[in-house]
Design an enzyme around this catalytic site. Structure first.
Site, PDB file in Angstrom:
ATOM      1  CG  HIS A 155      -2.143   0.847   1.071  1.00 54.47           C
ATOM      2  ND1 HIS A 155      -2.129   2.078   0.463  1.00 54.47           N
ATOM      3  CD2 HIS A 155      -3.423   0.650   1.466  1.00 54.47           C
ATOM      4  CE1 HIS A 155      -3.344   2.610   0.485  1.00 54.47           C
ATOM      5  NE2 HIS A 155      -4.152   1.756   1.092  1.00 54.47           N
ATOM      6  CG  ASP A 395     -12.546  -7.613 -20.954  1.00 55.97           C
ATOM      7  OD1 ASP A 395     -12.138  -8.799 -21.022  1.00 55.97           O
ATOM      8  OD2 ASP A 395     -13.395  -7.144 -21.733  1.00 55.97           O
TER       9      ASP A 395
END
Length: 450
Positions: A155, A395
């Site tokens: 992070h 995708d």
């Protein structure tokens, strides 16, 4: 569900395949003050895709191409100056991201929807023992042809928005599409202190706190205690689904009399802040706050580009007594939240940058209040909103994911919000509470007039 790992390798940037000259492996990117104020920990998320899915070799090749544009994820953490451990940096050494190939022994439908329990930990690489890699990826094939992709990322390198952009970029590179948004790596220019520093706000006790060895040890003791056998002290994570209709009614109630409706995020957080406070059974005079991550990209002037690859987050911290919060209507809670979120504006970000760059942090031995060692946040709550992160734009060529979730993260009071995979404006909330409080929470979380 049994997961078998078949291979684990480092994937490095494919400069030749992209037709570009290799970057210098001696390049160093110092962390900004906003990077260093964030959580120095690994976060894991899980995506699920229906067939068809590209072969692992195609996914690996796409990852290698994406890392050309996102070299930080193929790098390692280090320091600019070996004599100064405070000057941390990302070493662009092209050492690679971890790529793990695995298979499952059951159909994906038989375990869907995945629940926030320890079982999902096998679907992404572990962050235990502090891996060297800044990004670790696991692709798990199911006999039905479905694919689960689990990410584990550091992070301190990037906030949720920037990390989500990389996930989408990997899928774009895999199917041969142009990467959009174009990544912006310049960490030096956006967060420079002003020529005449102006610290207008208090940042001690807000983004920074004194380093306390005893408190750190206490956090570790709490962590070990939570691993014990006392069921009432076990932290359980419950996924709560708020339908579009529920949210519409909540917003109408919370926004009554306002000039314009409050946001979905602020209304849902206000509702959950109240119901979680009720479930905890806090004393009426006890103070409770909710820390809400605020993205500075559009708040700073000049704005920070959407494609910026680091952290641009500070926190709003509305506070109330437990009694005042739960006895007054949700409208009161959302007004507190709205006021504090609005306060984290361009001036606040610049005040933080001026203070964090002044040398006071080092001189006073301050550390970030964003402390990953804290396992119990009660009486407070922390909110990570992923509502505007484009997770469902990923995708690889076989269609977008039909399911997305954070991994199992049993930090009491750490609330994660994300758009439902239904795509109809509904919201999923992952709520961790002690098991002794969860039944009360479930009994009131869908009640508006509480």
């Amino acid at each position: 569900m049994k997961i078998t790992v078949h291979s684990s390798k480092a994937v490095t940037p494919d400069y030749a395949g992209c037709g570009v000259a290799p970057g210098s492996t001696a390049d160093v990117v110092p962390l900004t003050v906003l990077d260093k104020a964030n959580f120095d920990t690994y976060i894991s998320v899980i995506y699920a895709f229906r067939p068809p899915a590209p072969p692992n070799a195609v996914l690996e090749a796409g990852l290698a191409r994406a890392l050309v544009d996102y070299r930080e994820w193929a790098g390692r953490l280090g320091v600019v100056d070996a004599n100064d451990s405070n000057r941390r940096a990302i070493l662009l050494n092209d050492a690679g991201a971890r790529f793990v190939e695995a298979t499952a022994d059951v159909s994906l439908d038989s375990v869907m929807p995945l629940k926030p329990t320890p079982e999902v930990l096998c679907l992404h690489p572990s962050a235990d023992d502090g891996p060297e890699e800044l990004m670790l990826i696991q692709v798990t094939r199911f006999p039905c042809g479905s694919l689960v992709v689990g990410f584990t990322t550091q992070h301190i390198v990037a906030d949720g928005r920037a990390t989500g952009n990389f996930f989408v970029a990997w899928s774009q590179a895999t199917r041969g599409a142009a990467i959009d948004p174009i990544p912006v790596h310049d960490r030096a220019s956006f967060f420079q202190p002003r020529d005449k520093p102006l610290v207008e706000y208090e940042h001690r006790g807000v983004e920074f706190k004194p380093y306390d060895q005893e408190a750190h040890g206490a956090c570790e003791a709490v962590h070990h205690a939570l691993a014990g056998d006392d069921d009432e002290d076990e932290v359980v994570v419950k996924k709560i689904h708020f339908s579009r209709e529920f949210i519409s009614k909540l917003k109408a109630q919370a926004s009554a009399g306002a000039h314009r409706p409050y946001s979905t995020l602020q209304c849902v957080v206000a509702h959950l802040w109240r119901t979680m406070t009720m479930a905890r059974g806090l004393d009426g005079g006890e103070s409770t706050s909710v820390a809400i991550a605020v993205d500075g990209r559009a708040r700073m002037s000049p704005g920070v580009p959407d494609g910026y690859t680091g952290n641009v987050v500070l926190w709003a911290r509305p506070t109330a007594t437990a009694g005042d919060l739960v006895t007054r209507p949700v409208k009161h809670a959302v007004e507190l939240i709205n006021r504090e979120v609005a306060r984290i504006n361009d001036g606040y970000f610049k005040s933080f940058i001026d203070f964090a760059s002044s040398g006071a942090v080092e001189k006073e031995r301050l550390v970030a209040t964003a402390d990953a060692a804290e396992m119990v946040l009660s009486p407070n709550i922390e909110v990570d909103s992923w509502l505007r992160i484009p997770f469902y734009d990923m995708d690889f060529g076989g269609g977008r994911p039909f399911f997305f979730m954070p991994s199992y993260l049993p930090v009491e009071g750490l609330l994660i919000l994300l758009p439902s995979f239904l795509g109809d404006g509904s919201v999923d909330a992952y709520v961790p509470l002690f098991s002794r409080d969860m039944d009360t929470f479930k009994n009131c979380c869908y009640t508006l007039d509480v």
